[in-house]
Design a protein around this motif. Sequence first.
Motif, PDB file in Angstrom:
ATOM      1  N   VAL A 198       0.838  -1.204   0.000  1.00  0.00           N
ATOM      2  CA  VAL A 198       0.000   0.000   0.000  1.00  0.00           C
ATOM      3  C   VAL A 198       0.871   1.253   0.000  1.00  0.00           C
ATOM      4  CG1 VAL A 198      -1.957  -1.111   1.113  1.00  0.00           C
ATOM      5  CG2 VAL A 198      -0.160  -0.097   2.519  1.00  0.00           C
ATOM      6  N   ASP A 199       0.337   2.304  -0.625  1.00  0.00           N
ATOM      7  CA  ASP A 199       1.075   3.567  -0.664  1.00  0.00           C
ATOM      8  C   ASP A 199       0.755   4.415   0.560  1.00  0.00           C
ATOM      9  OD1 ASP A 199      -1.418   4.698  -1.110  1.00  0.00           O
ATOM     10  OD2 ASP A 199      -1.092   4.980  -3.273  1.00  0.00           O
ATOM     11  N   LEU A 230      -3.962   0.264  -2.593  1.00  0.00           N
ATOM     12  CA  LEU A 230      -3.183  -0.884  -3.042  1.00  0.00           C
ATOM     13  C   LEU A 230      -2.372  -0.496  -4.271  1.00  0.00           C
ATOM     14  CD1 LEU A 230      -2.763  -3.930  -2.335  1.00  0.00           C
ATOM     15  CD2 LEU A 230      -4.421  -4.428  -4.140  1.00  0.00           C
ATOM     16  N   ALA A 231      -1.059  -0.436  -4.096  1.00  0.00           N
ATOM     17  CA  ALA A 231      -0.181  -0.017  -5.186  1.00  0.00           C
ATOM     18  C   ALA A 231       0.365  -1.192  -5.978  1.00  0.00           C
ATOM     19  CB  ALA A 231       0.983   0.803  -4.631  1.00  0.00           C
ATOM     20  N   ARG A 279      -0.592  -2.721 -10.635  1.00  0.00           N
ATOM     21  CA  ARG A 279      -1.965  -2.873 -11.118  1.00  0.00           C
ATOM     22  C   ARG A 279      -2.466  -4.316 -10.982  1.00  0.00           C
ATOM     23  NH1 ARG A 279       0.555   0.470 -14.656  1.00  0.00           N
ATOM     24  NH2 ARG A 279       0.907  -1.214 -16.148  1.00  0.00           N
ATOM     25  N   PRO A 280      -2.503  -4.840  -9.777  1.00  0.00           N
ATOM     26  CA  PRO A 280      -3.006  -6.209  -9.587  1.00  0.00           C
ATOM     27  C   PRO A 280      -4.517  -6.280  -9.813  1.00  0.00           C
ATOM     28  CG  PRO A 280      -2.678  -5.160  -7.467  1.00  0.00           C
ATOM     29  CD  PRO A 280      -2.127  -4.207  -8.492  1.00  0.00           C
ATOM     30  N   VAL A 312      -5.532 -16.013  -5.717  1.00  0.00           N
ATOM     31  CA  VAL A 312      -5.803 -15.048  -4.647  1.00  0.00           C
ATOM     32  C   VAL A 312      -6.156 -13.700  -5.266  1.00  0.00           C
ATOM     33  CG1 VAL A 312      -4.873 -13.845  -2.637  1.00  0.00           C
ATOM     34  CG2 VAL A 312      -4.204 -16.205  -3.071  1.00  0.00           C
ATOM     35  N   VAL A 313      -7.118 -13.019  -4.665  1.00  0.00           N
ATOM     36  CA  VAL A 313      -7.471 -11.694  -5.147  1.00  0.00           C
ATOM     37  C   VAL A 313      -7.779 -10.802  -3.940  1.00  0.00           C
ATOM     38  CG1 VAL A 313      -9.940 -12.239  -5.402  1.00  0.00           C
ATOM     39  CG2 VAL A 313      -8.931 -10.402  -6.766  1.00  0.00           C
ATOM     40  N   PHE A 314      -7.348  -9.546  -4.036  1.00  0.00           N
ATOM     41  CA  PHE A 314      -7.631  -8.578  -2.973  1.00  0.00           C
ATOM     42  C   PHE A 314      -8.984  -7.906  -3.230  1.00  0.00           C
ATOM     43  CE2 PHE A 314      -3.134  -9.001  -2.135  1.00  0.00           C
ATOM     44  CZ  PHE A 314      -3.033  -8.779  -0.764  1.00  0.00           C
ATOM     45  N   LEU A 315      -9.689  -7.598  -2.154  1.00  0.00           N
ATOM     46  CA  LEU A 315     -10.904  -6.806  -2.218  1.00  0.00           C
ATOM     47  C   LEU A 315     -10.544  -5.366  -1.877  1.00  0.00           C
ATOM     48  CD1 LEU A 315     -11.886  -9.788  -1.696  1.00  0.00           C
ATOM     49  CD2 LEU A 315     -13.868  -8.779  -0.553  1.00  0.00           C
TER      50      LEU A 315
END
Length: 327
Positions: free
Chosen positions: A243-244, A249-250, A278-279, A302-305
């Motif tokens: 994270v920036d 989320l960076a 850019r995930p 896996v994926v972030f929300l």
Amino acid sequence: MTARDAMLASVTRTIATAYDAISVLAAGLATQAELSDRFVDAVDLLSSRAGRVVVAGVGKSGHIGRKIAATLASTGTSSYFVHPTEASHGDLGMITAQDLVVLLSWSGETVELGNILTYSQRFNVPVISITSNADSTIARNSTIALVLPKVREACPHGLAPTTSAILQLAVGDALAIALLERRGFSPEDFKTFHPGGKLGSQLLLAQELAHCGDAVPLLPIGTLMGEAIIQMSSKGFGVVGIVDADGMLAGIITDGDLRRHMAKELLGLTVDLVMSHRPRVIQGNLLASAAMELMQSQKITVVFLTNDQGQPTGILHVHDLLRAGVA
């Protein structure tokens, strides 16, 4: 002709007969203004009633009626089935002045439906009939009569209700879906009525299965890779989000990123030099089934929300989806 060929011909004929009947009905809706107007009026009437939809029929029409009532109820239109015989012995009291009655009778002369029809007229309860006989007693005494084409039954004797039952079911489904769309019935609404089984799992939201809070592997930009590897291992997802300064989320570091940067100096690098930018991310209100489709199509586990600002709110693993029965 062999026995197998005869059997296959019979099966094919029955299915083709049903297909032809549905095609005739669809063509009628497209070309016959009176028929299409009646269907539109039926949907208008159904949607305007404050009470419930009471469905009744006898024999095969009764079985179809139960299915129609169940479909209406599960798609946002309160509905139940009343057996005509039970109605004549007290269950007429279940029908109120705010309700609407749907009567199924292919001939339109089903004697057992007479008491429901009389009761409905006495207390001004609207009646929609689904029949093939416009001149029948039930059709003539209905508020709206949906008159279906007189199609041939698949039974070689023309007796067993087959094609006629399929047409009645198709009409019930058409009314239910038209009401669903008119009301804007959403997947979230659908889930309220289908919490169990395979369908229930398909209607779960991603946020209901995601890991949140301290379980989410996150590190700020500038962190050394040595700490990132510890975070990846300890949280058990094999990834870490970066994270920036604004908490957005960076990037993301995966096992693949580690392999691509494998060298003696890896542990001394900062995460922003190793991470993938850019995930793929999803929002929590995405259906779990849609999340599964995304992960399969992108070949990720896996994926972030994230929220609307791009800040991570959770993490979802494909195993979470599989355990919940989403596939």
